[in-house]
Design a protein around this motif. Structure first.
Motif, short mmCIF file in Angstrom:
data_model
loop_
_atom_site.label_atom_id
_atom_site.label_comp_id
_atom_site.label_asym_id
_atom_site.label_seq_id
_atom_site.Cartn_x
_atom_site.Cartn_y
_atom_site.Cartn_z
N GLY A 1 0.83 -1.20 0.00
CA GLY A 1 0.00 0.00 0.00
C GLY A 1 0.86 1.25 0.00
O GLY A 1 2.10 1.17 -0.09
N GLU A 2 0.23 2.39 0.11
CA GLU A 2 0.95 3.67 0.11
C GLU A 2 1.64 3.95 1.43
O GLU A 2 2.44 4.88 1.51
N HIS A 3 1.32 3.20 2.47
CA HIS A 3 1.87 3.46 3.80
C HIS A 3 2.52 2.19 4.34
O HIS A 3 2.08 1.08 4.05
N ALA A 4 3.56 2.37 5.15
CA ALA A 4 4.29 1.23 5.72
C ALA A 4 3.34 0.33 6.51
O ALA A 4 2.49 0.81 7.27
N ARG B 1 -7.86 -5.44 16.17
CA ARG B 1 -8.63 -4.27 16.57
C ARG B 1 -8.22 -3.08 15.70
O ARG B 1 -7.10 -3.03 15.21
N ALA B 2 -9.14 -2.14 15.54
CA ALA B 2 -8.84 -0.92 14.79
C ALA B 2 -9.46 0.27 15.51
O ALA B 2 -10.52 0.15 16.12
N ARG B 3 -8.78 1.37 15.42
CA ARG B 3 -9.33 2.63 15.96
C ARG B 3 -9.58 3.52 14.74
O ARG B 3 -8.66 3.84 13.98
N ILE B 4 -10.83 3.90 14.56
CA ILE B 4 -11.22 4.70 13.39
C ILE B 4 -11.74 6.04 13.88
O ILE B 4 -12.66 6.11 14.69
N VAL B 5 -11.13 7.11 13.38
CA VAL B 5 -11.52 8.48 13.74
C VAL B 5 -12.28 9.05 12.55
O VAL B 5 -11.84 8.91 11.41
N THR B 6 -13.38 9.72 12.79
CA THR B 6 -14.16 10.29 11.70
C THR B 6 -13.81 11.74 11.44
O THR B 6 -13.41 12.46 12.35
N ALA C 1 -0.74 -4.21 9.21
CA ALA C 1 0.09 -4.83 10.25
C ALA C 1 -0.17 -4.15 11.59
O ALA C 1 -0.56 -2.98 11.65
N ALA C 2 0.06 -4.87 12.67
CA ALA C 2 -0.10 -4.30 14.01
C ALA C 2 0.77 -3.05 14.14
O ALA C 2 1.94 -3.06 13.75
N GLY C 3 0.17 -1.97 14.61
CA GLY C 3 0.89 -0.72 14.81
C GLY C 3 0.95 0.19 13.59
O GLY C 3 1.35 1.33 13.70
N ALA C 4 0.57 -0.30 12.42
CA ALA C 4 0.58 0.53 11.21
C ALA C 4 -0.55 1.56 11.29
O ALA C 4 -1.55 1.34 11.97
N ARG C 5 -0.36 2.67 10.59
CA ARG C 5 -1.36 3.75 10.63
C ARG C 5 -1.65 4.28 9.23
O ARG C 5 -0.79 4.29 8.37
N PHE C 6 -2.89 4.71 9.06
CA PHE C 6 -3.30 5.45 7.88
C PHE C 6 -3.40 6.91 8.28
O PHE C 6 -3.89 7.20 9.38
N PRO C 7 -3.01 7.84 7.42
CA PRO C 7 -3.27 9.24 7.76
C PRO C 7 -4.78 9.51 7.65
O PRO C 7 -5.49 8.78 6.94
N LEU C 8 -5.27 10.49 8.36
CA LEU C 8 -6.66 10.88 8.26
C LEU C 8 -6.98 11.22 6.82
O LEU C 8 -6.22 11.94 6.16
#
Length: 73
Positions: free
Chosen positions: A19-22, A66-71, A44-51
């Motif tokens: 993908g575009e992010h690590a 688990r995932a944390r999704i911010v709107t 992967a565990a600990g990987a993040r998408f930018p908002l």
């Protein structure tokens, strides 16, 4: 296959690409009209998408972990 018929596929059968992010991998499922479509996304565990935003909306199904999704507001 006919319309409305369930489709069953194993994640291992897809062609995964970075993908575009690590820590993110993507396997395309279908292309929609314009920029739309559907994809499997493996994070992967600990990987993040930018908002970010999807003008047509976004559906997320967490199959494992688990995932944390911010709107955006």
């Amino acid at each position: 296959m006919t319309a409305g018929e369930p489709v069953h596929r194993r994640a291992s059968a897809h062609r995964w690409r970075p993908g575009e992010h690590a820590g993110v991998e993507v396997a395309g499922l279908r292309r929609g009209e314009g920029d739309g479509g559907a994809a499997l996304v493996r994070v992967a565990a600990g990987a993040r998408f930018p908002l970010h935003d999807h003008p047509g909306g976004e559906e997320v199904y967490v199959v494992s972990g688990r995932a944390r999704i911010v709107t955006l507001e």
